[in-house]
Motif scaffolding. Structure first.
Motif, PDB file in Angstrom:
ATOM      1  N   HIS A   1       0.831  -1.205   0.000  1.00  0.00           N
ATOM      2  CA  HIS A   1       0.000   0.000   0.000  1.00  0.00           C
ATOM      3  C   HIS A   1       0.868   1.258   0.000  1.00  0.00           C
ATOM      4  O   HIS A   1       1.786   1.373   0.810  1.00  0.00           O
ATOM      5  CB  HIS A   1      -0.906  -0.017   1.242  1.00  0.00           C
ATOM      6  CG  HIS A   1      -1.754   1.189   1.391  1.00  0.00           C
ATOM      7  ND1 HIS A   1      -2.853   1.411   0.608  1.00  0.00           N
ATOM      8  CD2 HIS A   1      -1.644   2.255   2.209  1.00  0.00           C
ATOM      9  CE1 HIS A   1      -3.407   2.558   0.950  1.00  0.00           C
ATOM     10  NE2 HIS A   1      -2.690   3.099   1.918  1.00  0.00           N
TER      11      HIS A   1
ATOM     12  N   ASP B   1      -1.721  -6.434   0.692  1.00  0.00           N
ATOM     13  CA  ASP B   1      -3.152  -6.721   0.780  1.00  0.00           C
ATOM     14  C   ASP B   1      -3.357  -8.208   1.064  1.00  0.00           C
ATOM     15  O   ASP B   1      -3.108  -9.056   0.208  1.00  0.00           O
ATOM     16  CB  ASP B   1      -3.844  -6.327  -0.516  1.00  0.00           C
ATOM     17  CG  ASP B   1      -5.354  -6.422  -0.433  1.00  0.00           C
ATOM     18  OD1 ASP B   1      -5.883  -7.001   0.547  1.00  0.00           O
ATOM     19  OD2 ASP B   1      -6.021  -5.913  -1.346  1.00  0.00           O
TER      20      ASP B   1
ATOM     21  N   SER C   1      -6.388  -9.268   2.249  1.00  0.00           N
ATOM     22  CA  SER C   1      -7.843  -9.356   2.447  1.00  0.00           C
ATOM     23  C   SER C   1      -8.421 -10.661   1.901  1.00  0.00           C
ATOM     24  O   SER C   1      -9.452 -11.127   2.391  1.00  0.00           O
ATOM     25  CB  SER C   1      -8.553  -8.137   1.853  1.00  0.00           C
ATOM     26  OG  SER C   1      -8.259  -8.002   0.487  1.00  0.00           O
ATOM     27  N   ASP C   2      -7.773 -11.281   0.924  1.00  0.00           N
ATOM     28  CA  ASP C   2      -8.248 -12.584   0.433  1.00  0.00           C
ATOM     29  C   ASP C   2      -8.162 -13.654   1.518  1.00  0.00           C
ATOM     30  O   ASP C   2      -8.804 -14.692   1.420  1.00  0.00           O
ATOM     31  CB  ASP C   2      -7.443 -13.045  -0.782  1.00  0.00           C
ATOM     32  CG  ASP C   2      -7.800 -12.284  -2.052  1.00  0.00           C
ATOM     33  OD1 ASP C   2      -8.823 -11.562  -2.058  1.00  0.00           O
ATOM     34  OD2 ASP C   2      -7.040 -12.399  -3.037  1.00  0.00           O
TER      35      ASP C   2
ATOM     36  N   GLY D   1      -8.772 -12.889   4.775  1.00  0.00           N
ATOM     37  CA  GLY D   1      -9.575 -12.437   5.906  1.00  0.00           C
ATOM     38  C   GLY D   1      -9.066 -11.202   6.626  1.00  0.00           C
ATOM     39  O   GLY D   1      -9.705 -10.722   7.560  1.00  0.00           O
ATOM     40  N   ALA D   2      -7.941 -10.672   6.229  1.00  0.00           N
ATOM     41  CA  ALA D   2      -7.419  -9.456   6.864  1.00  0.00           C
ATOM     42  C   ALA D   2      -8.136  -8.232   6.315  1.00  0.00           C
ATOM     43  O   ALA D   2      -8.651  -8.258   5.197  1.00  0.00           O
ATOM     44  CB  ALA D   2      -5.917  -9.331   6.589  1.00  0.00           C
ATOM     45  N   PRO D   3      -8.163  -7.155   7.094  1.00  0.00           N
ATOM     46  CA  PRO D   3      -8.704  -5.909   6.560  1.00  0.00           C
ATOM     47  C   PRO D   3      -7.811  -5.395   5.430  1.00  0.00           C
ATOM     48  O   PRO D   3      -6.643  -5.799   5.333  1.00  0.00           O
ATOM     49  CB  PRO D   3      -8.654  -4.946   7.755  1.00  0.00           C
ATOM     50  CG  PRO D   3      -8.386  -5.786   8.947  1.00  0.00           C
ATOM     51  CD  PRO D   3      -7.737  -7.036   8.475  1.00  0.00           C
ATOM     52  N   PRO D   4      -8.321  -4.477   4.601  1.00  0.00           N
ATOM     53  CA  PRO D   4      -7.476  -3.880   3.569  1.00  0.00           C
ATOM     54  C   PRO D   4      -6.272  -3.167   4.198  1.00  0.00           C
ATOM     55  O   PRO D   4      -6.336  -2.724   5.352  1.00  0.00           O
ATOM     56  CB  PRO D   4      -8.399  -2.873   2.879  1.00  0.00           C
ATOM     57  CG  PRO D   4      -9.779  -3.294   3.233  1.00  0.00           C
ATOM     58  CD  PRO D   4      -9.681  -3.989   4.567  1.00  0.00           C
TER      59      PRO D   4
ATOM     60  N   GLN E   1      -6.552   0.040   6.273  1.00  0.00           N
ATOM     61  CA  GLN E   1      -7.151  -0.147   7.598  1.00  0.00           C
ATOM     62  C   GLN E   1      -6.164  -0.782   8.571  1.00  0.00           C
ATOM     63  O   GLN E   1      -6.142  -0.434   9.749  1.00  0.00           O
ATOM     64  CB  GLN E   1      -8.417  -0.995   7.496  1.00  0.00           C
ATOM     65  CG  GLN E   1      -9.566  -0.268   6.842  1.00  0.00           C
ATOM     66  CD  GLN E   1     -10.805  -1.151   6.737  1.00  0.00           C
ATOM     67  OE1 GLN E   1     -10.826  -2.302   7.172  1.00  0.00           O
ATOM     68  NE2 GLN E   1     -11.851  -0.601   6.140  1.00  0.00           N
TER      69      GLN E   1
END
Length: 184
Positions: free
Chosen positions: A26, A143, A145-146, A148-151, A154
């Motif tokens: 990010h 990232d 998020s795939d 289960g983590a937040p983006p 965040q």
């Protein structure tokens, strides 16, 4: 103030800003630019700059191109380089020895990845008696998020919020933006 007696100095600790670690993270360029700014400011005030480099047999083999620190980092050959194999940069490394040799009781931390090595090292420093500053706009995450983590935005925001609210007897923990980091 730090609980490490007679260690009034500050050091900038840059964690895992390596080729493969920084792929797809990010806000990559802004984080790199902020790290370069921090290193320049640290050097201007004769603050030690310590680089940390992670390796693992499966994902980040020692000596490979992906393991190398980014070329755009303003490294000086006299800067200490700490090699690690665990999330916490203090665990089974020479980081504590480097900090003690310079009389450091306060560490300023930047780098990657927020949700792994940054968090581990923040806590590792605090429990070892250091005052710890997290540079809130100079750390990053990939990232996940795939899984289960937040983006990442965040993850970074949450880490900044909880670190700025950490407490420990006789120590400080804060999160500040690059422009407000002072050395010396």
């Amino acid at each position: 103030m730090t609980t490490l007696l007679h260690r009034p100095a500050t050091a900038l600790v840059i964690i895992d800003v390596q080729n493969d670690v920084m792929v797809g993270v990010h806000d990559r360029q802004r984080v790199i630019d902020n790290i370069v700014t921090l290193v320049s400011r640290a050097r201007y005030t004769s603050t030690p700059v310590i680089w940390v480099q992670h390796s693992s047999q499966k994902e980040l083999p020692f000596g490979t191109d992906g393991w190398k620190l980014l070329d755009e980092l303003p490294m000086d050959p006299r800067d200490p380089l700490v090699h690690k194999k665990h999330g916490d940069a203090f665990e089974d490394t020479g980081l504590e020895t480097e900090l003690a040799a310079s009389g450091v009781g306060h560490v300023v931390i930047a780098g990657a990845h927020t949700d792994f090595c940054i968090r581990s090292t923040l806590h590792g420093a605090l429990v070892r008696g250091y005052d710890v500053t997290l540079v809130s706009d100079a750390h990053t995450a990939e990232d996940l998020s795939d899984w289960g983590a937040p983006p990442p935005a965040q993850v970074i925001a949450h880490t900044n919020m909880y670190w700025d609210n950490q407490t420990a007897p006789g120590r400080t923990a804060v999160a500040v933006v690059t422009e407000k980091v002072t050395f010396g």
